[in-house]
Design an enzyme around this catalytic site. Sequence first.
Site, short mmCIF file in Angstrom:
data_model
loop_
_atom_site.label_atom_id
_atom_site.label_comp_id
_atom_site.label_asym_id
_atom_site.label_seq_id
_atom_site.Cartn_x
_atom_site.Cartn_y
_atom_site.Cartn_z
NE ARG A 122 -3.84 -1.24 0.13
CZ ARG A 122 -4.91 -1.61 0.81
NH1 ARG A 122 -4.81 -2.48 1.77
NH2 ARG A 122 -6.09 -1.10 0.53
CD GLN A 127 -1.55 6.43 -4.05
OE1 GLN A 127 -1.46 7.23 -4.98
NE2 GLN A 127 -1.70 6.81 -2.80
CG ASP A 130 -4.09 -0.54 -3.31
OD1 ASP A 130 -4.59 -1.67 -3.11
OD2 ASP A 130 -4.00 0.32 -2.42
CB SER A 133 -7.31 0.66 -2.88
OG SER A 133 -6.54 0.72 -1.70
CE1 TYR A 229 -3.88 -3.38 5.34
CE2 TYR A 229 -1.49 -3.20 5.28
CZ TYR A 229 -2.70 -3.37 4.62
OH TYR A 229 -2.73 -3.53 3.27
P1 NAD Z 1 -8.54 -3.02 6.24
O1 NAD Z 1 -9.49 -3.61 5.25
O2 NAD Z 1 -7.38 -3.80 6.70
O3 NAD Z 1 -9.38 -2.63 7.56
C1 NAD Z 1 -10.51 -1.78 7.48
C2 NAD Z 1 -10.55 -0.86 8.65
O4 NAD Z 1 -10.90 -1.58 9.83
C3 NAD Z 1 -9.23 -0.15 8.97
O5 NAD Z 1 -9.42 1.24 8.88
C4 NAD Z 1 -8.92 -0.60 10.37
O6 NAD Z 1 -8.28 0.42 11.13
C5 NAD Z 1 -10.31 -0.90 10.92
N1 NAD Z 1 -10.33 -1.72 12.13
C6 NAD Z 1 -9.59 -2.81 12.44
N2 NAD Z 1 -9.90 -3.26 13.68
C7 NAD Z 1 -10.87 -2.46 14.16
C8 NAD Z 1 -11.61 -2.42 15.38
N3 NAD Z 1 -11.40 -3.28 16.35
N4 NAD Z 1 -12.52 -1.44 15.51
C9 NAD Z 1 -12.74 -0.54 14.53
N5 NAD Z 1 -12.09 -0.53 13.36
C10 NAD Z 1 -11.15 -1.47 13.17
O7 NAD Z 1 -8.08 -1.58 5.76
P2 NAD Z 1 -7.71 -1.06 4.31
O8 NAD Z 1 -8.86 -0.36 3.74
O9 NAD Z 1 -7.12 -2.18 3.56
O10 NAD Z 1 -6.60 0.01 4.68
C11 NAD Z 1 -5.51 -0.36 5.52
C12 NAD Z 1 -4.53 0.76 5.69
O11 NAD Z 1 -3.86 1.01 4.47
C13 NAD Z 1 -5.15 2.09 6.10
O12 NAD Z 1 -4.26 2.73 6.99
C14 NAD Z 1 -5.22 2.84 4.80
O13 NAD Z 1 -5.24 4.25 4.99
C15 NAD Z 1 -3.95 2.38 4.16
N6 NAD Z 1 -3.95 2.51 2.69
C16 NAD Z 1 -2.90 3.17 2.11
C17 NAD Z 1 -2.88 3.29 0.74
C18 NAD Z 1 -1.73 4.02 0.06
O14 NAD Z 1 -1.05 4.79 0.70
N7 NAD Z 1 -1.48 3.76 -1.18
C19 NAD Z 1 -3.88 2.74 -0.04
C20 NAD Z 1 -4.91 2.06 0.59
C21 NAD Z 1 -4.93 1.93 1.97
#
Ligand code: NAD
Length: 381
Positions: A122, A127, A130, A133, A229
């Site tokens: 990520r 990007q 990804d 996403s 994460y």
């Molecule tokens: P994910 O599918 O792993 O999880 C979804 C959400 O669930 C997350 O926001 C997580 O904090 C939340 N979560 C986990 N346990 C929880 C709990 N007990 N209570 C409430 N919420 C809880 O997440 P994702 O969409 O795959 O994204 C993961 C990370 O990657 C994030 O920090 C996101 O900003 C980042 N990201 C970065 C990029 C990039 O920079 N290119 C792109 C996509 C995502």
Amino acid sequence: MKIAVVREAPAGETRAALMPDSVRALVTSSLTVHVESGTGDASGASDADYVAAGAQIERDKSELLDSVDVLVCVNRPSDHDLARLHAGAVVIGFLRPLDEPDAMVQLIERDLTAFAMELIPRSTRAQSMDALSSMATIVGYKSVLLAAERLPRMFPLLMTAAGTIAPARVLVLGAGVAGLQAIATARRLGAVVEGYDVRAAAGEHIRSLGAKFLQVDLGGIQTEDAGGYAVELSDEALNRGRDLITKHAMTTDAIITSAQVPGKRAPLLVTEEAVAGMKPGSVIVDLAGSTGGNCAASESGETAVRNGVVIMSPLNLAATVPVHASQLYSRNITAFLKLLIDDKGEMKIDLSDDVVGPTCVLHQGEVVNGRVAAALETAAR
Ligand code: NAD
């Protein structure tokens, strides 16, 4: 070099791994793209569209697989299809190497090279590749439409000659890519939205979309790993969140849950007590069904009803929006292919590359990913 895409086999799968626009961007004098007839039927791309983009349509899948150098897919191909590939052929798709490590054995035995799209880092550089996403964006959007369709109320505030209609109240649990898209979609439909997450950074994102951030005091514990994460929380920390959610659920019309912790069971956030406290007619859409669910009353892939509360746990929502899901996925795959193929149309796999390396599961039958090696070892015990 020959790149191939075939019809996706799993029931209900509508996506295609490559769309005609991507074919156009890939085909060169030394690189051909071969498409099994009917691959794009459900995603709005006919055989003629692929031909116009420069692809060759193949009617005999077995023959196509026998001679292909790179097979791109959405879901992991069947063992039967993998068995036709020649040693050293490359497979790229959502291969589920961490969830189903046993399934990698067939690829290892065939000396295949495999890249798992769910392992694309990520990072800013990655990007455009990804795919997680891309799919999460669609899933978040569609989850709100499901809730809106099932809810016996409208989402927006309306002032009519017959009086005022109050807006729906929506609570989104987990504010990663899917959750944030759910918040944005619910806001666009006019709902009053609250969002909950354990990562502090998510609070800013929730607020920036015009929703209220529900914050719980977790006593300053670490809630996030170095990759951004969420980490698995203790039961005590989880209980604090559950209490807050139970309280807010009483006045909420729709809850969308999308909380995940990579490699673990999804956290249980909506308890039986919370469901019992909701108004009849309220809706829960649990997007974590494939990893155990965020709601105690969810039945993965099914719709349950408890005291008039509808609890949906849809699987593969991305496949319900096949045109855009395929377009985005196809662009992600194409961007990734361009990292693997040089200007002369030849495969150049550089495992020291910070996107190629982490995404590679197997190189010519050798497991090159530490996490996958560990998962395979655990599975073998
Ligand atoms: P994910 O599918 O792993 O999880 C979804 C959400 O669930 C997350 O926001 C997580 O904090 C939340 N979560 C986990 N346990 C929880 C709990 N007990 N209570 C409430 N919420 C809880 O997440 P994702 O969409 O795959 O994204 C993961 C990370 O990657 C994030 O920090 C996101 O900003 C980042 N990201 C970065 C990029 C990039 O920079 N290119 C792109 C996509 C995502």
